[in-house]
Design a protein around this motif. Structure first.
Motif, PDB file in Angstrom:
ATOM      1  N   GLU A   1      -5.905   9.632  -3.049  1.00 60.56           N
ATOM      2  CA  GLU A   1      -6.591  10.040  -1.819  1.00 60.56           C
ATOM      3  C   GLU A   1      -7.167   8.828  -1.081  1.00 60.56           C
ATOM      4  O   GLU A   1      -7.050   8.723   0.146  1.00 60.56           O
ATOM      5  CB  GLU A   1      -7.719  11.017  -2.136  1.00 60.56           C
ATOM      6  N   ARG A   2      -7.780   7.920  -1.818  1.00 63.65           N
ATOM      7  CA  ARG A   2      -8.403   6.745  -1.190  1.00 63.65           C
ATOM      8  C   ARG A   2      -7.366   5.818  -0.587  1.00 63.65           C
ATOM      9  O   ARG A   2      -7.574   5.263   0.495  1.00 63.65           O
ATOM     10  CB  ARG A   2      -9.270   6.015  -2.203  1.00 63.65           C
TER      11      ARG A   2
ATOM     12  N   GLU B   1      -3.945   5.253   6.381  1.00 62.33           N
ATOM     13  CA  GLU B   1      -4.165   5.931   7.656  1.00 62.33           C
ATOM     14  C   GLU B   1      -5.139   5.152   8.545  1.00 62.33           C
ATOM     15  O   GLU B   1      -4.939   5.047   9.743  1.00 62.33           O
ATOM     16  CB  GLU B   1      -4.665   7.353   7.416  1.00 62.33           C
ATOM     17  N   SER B   2      -6.177   4.582   7.943  1.00 62.35           N
ATOM     18  CA  SER B   2      -7.141   3.810   8.731  1.00 62.35           C
ATOM     19  C   SER B   2      -6.541   2.515   9.245  1.00 62.35           C
ATOM     20  O   SER B   2      -7.004   1.961  10.246  1.00 62.35           O
ATOM     21  CB  SER B   2      -8.401   3.517   7.918  1.00 62.35           C
TER      22      SER B   2
ATOM     23  N   ALA C   1       0.832  -1.202   0.000  1.00 62.65           N
ATOM     24  CA  ALA C   1       0.000   0.000   0.000  1.00 62.65           C
ATOM     25  C   ALA C   1       0.868   1.254   0.000  1.00 62.65           C
ATOM     26  O   ALA C   1       0.540   2.242  -0.678  1.00 62.65           O
ATOM     27  CB  ALA C   1      -0.954  -0.001   1.189  1.00 62.65           C
ATOM     28  N   ARG C   2       1.960   1.244   0.724  1.00 60.27           N
ATOM     29  CA  ARG C   2       2.870   2.394   0.708  1.00 60.27           C
ATOM     30  C   ARG C   2       3.407   2.648  -0.694  1.00 60.27           C
ATOM     31  O   ARG C   2       3.495   3.788  -1.150  1.00 60.27           O
ATOM     32  CB  ARG C   2       4.040   2.172   1.661  1.00 60.27           C
ATOM     33  N   LYS C   3       3.790   1.572  -1.385  1.00 59.26           N
ATOM     34  CA  LYS C   3       4.316   1.712  -2.744  1.00 59.26           C
ATOM     35  C   LYS C   3       3.214   2.145  -3.706  1.00 59.26           C
ATOM     36  O   LYS C   3       3.445   2.952  -4.609  1.00 59.26           O
ATOM     37  CB  LYS C   3       4.961   0.399  -3.205  1.00 59.26           C
ATOM     38  N   ILE C   4       2.006   1.637  -3.514  1.00 63.89           N
ATOM     39  CA  ILE C   4       0.869   2.050  -4.344  1.00 63.89           C
ATOM     40  C   ILE C   4       0.624   3.550  -4.178  1.00 63.89           C
ATOM     41  O   ILE C   4       0.432   4.269  -5.153  1.00 63.89           O
ATOM     42  CB  ILE C   4      -0.385   1.222  -3.995  1.00 63.89           C
ATOM     43  N   VAL C   5       0.632   4.024  -2.935  1.00 68.05           N
ATOM     44  CA  VAL C   5       0.452   5.462  -2.672  1.00 68.05           C
ATOM     45  C   VAL C   5       1.543   6.261  -3.374  1.00 68.05           C
ATOM     46  O   VAL C   5       1.268   7.286  -4.003  1.00 68.05           O
ATOM     47  CB  VAL C   5       0.426   5.753  -1.150  1.00 68.05           C
TER      48      VAL C   5
ATOM     49  N   GLY D   1      -3.641   2.448  10.452  1.00 69.24           N
ATOM     50  CA  GLY D   1      -2.703   2.850  11.501  1.00 69.24           C
ATOM     51  C   GLY D   1      -1.325   3.191  10.995  1.00 69.24           C
ATOM     52  O   GLY D   1      -0.386   3.293  11.775  1.00 69.24           O
ATOM     53  N   ASP D   2      -1.169   3.387   9.703  1.00 67.01           N
ATOM     54  CA  ASP D   2       0.147   3.731   9.141  1.00 67.01           C
ATOM     55  C   ASP D   2       0.215   5.246   9.005  1.00 67.01           C
ATOM     56  O   ASP D   2      -0.420   5.828   8.128  1.00 67.01           O
ATOM     57  CB  ASP D   2       0.339   3.058   7.784  1.00 67.01           C
ATOM     58  N   ALA D   3       0.995   5.876   9.842  1.00 64.00           N
ATOM     59  CA  ALA D   3       1.107   7.339   9.845  1.00 64.00           C
ATOM     60  C   ALA D   3       2.251   7.828   8.966  1.00 64.00           C
ATOM     61  O   ALA D   3       2.586   9.000   8.985  1.00 64.00           O
ATOM     62  CB  ALA D   3       1.304   7.837  11.258  1.00 64.00           C
ATOM     63  N   SER D   4       2.850   6.935   8.189  1.00 72.02           N
ATOM     64  CA  SER D   4       4.021   7.334   7.389  1.00 72.02           C
ATOM     65  C   SER D   4       3.648   8.087   6.129  1.00 72.02           C
ATOM     66  O   SER D   4       4.508   8.594   5.450  1.00 72.02           O
ATOM     67  CB  SER D   4       4.838   6.097   7.007  1.00 72.02           C
ATOM     68  N   VAL D   5       2.362   8.156   5.785  1.00 69.98           N
ATOM     69  CA  VAL D   5       1.963   8.840   4.550  1.00 69.98           C
ATOM     70  C   VAL D   5       1.722  10.317   4.791  1.00 69.98           C
ATOM     71  O   VAL D   5       1.536  10.786   5.850  1.00 69.98           O
ATOM     72  CB  VAL D   5       0.692   8.211   3.919  1.00 69.98           C
TER      73      VAL D   5
END
Length: 89
Positions: free
Chosen positions: A75-76, A82-83, A46-50, A85-89
Motif C-alpha cells: 500500500e505504501r 502515485e505521488s 518502484a514499479r518492480k517493488i510494487v 505521478g506514476d498512474a501505471s499502478v
C-alpha cells in the motif's frame, strides 16, 4: 524450502524477499553513472517493488504476519508511485 523453477509454483519466497530488499536498497541510492536519470531508475525500481510486494502479500509459503507486513508495504509503495505521478499502478 527449495526454489524449484516451475511455472505451476509461485516464485520462491526467499528469492522474492531478497530481490525486493535489494531493489529497495538500490532505490534508496540509485546508480550515479547509469544511462537513466536517478528519477527514472527510481520509478522503474518502484514499479518492480510494487509488483514483488503484490506477490508477497498473498504468497502461500509466507506466514500470516509476513503477508500482513507485505500488504502494508505494498500500500505504501503504491502511494509513493502515485505521488510521484506514476498512474501505471
Amino acid at each position: 524450502m527449495s526454489c524449484a523453477d516451475n511455472d505451476l509454483n509461485p516464485p520462491c519466497l526467499e528469492a522474492l524477499v531478497a530481490g525486493t530488499f535489494a531493489l529497495m536498497t538500490c532505490w534508496a541510492a540509485p546508480t550515479a553513472d547509469a544511462k537513466l536519470t536517478s528519477q527514472r531508475q527510481r520509478t522503474l525500481m518502484a514499479r518492480k517493488i510494487v509488483s514483488n510486494l503484490f506477490f508477497l502479500k498473498s504468497h502461500p509459503h509466507a506466514s500470516p504476519g509476513l503477508r500482513q507486513v507485505m500488504a502494508r508495504a505494498h500500500e505504501r509503495w503504491v502511494m509513493l508511485l502515485e505521488s510521484a505521478g506514476d498512474a501505471s499502478v
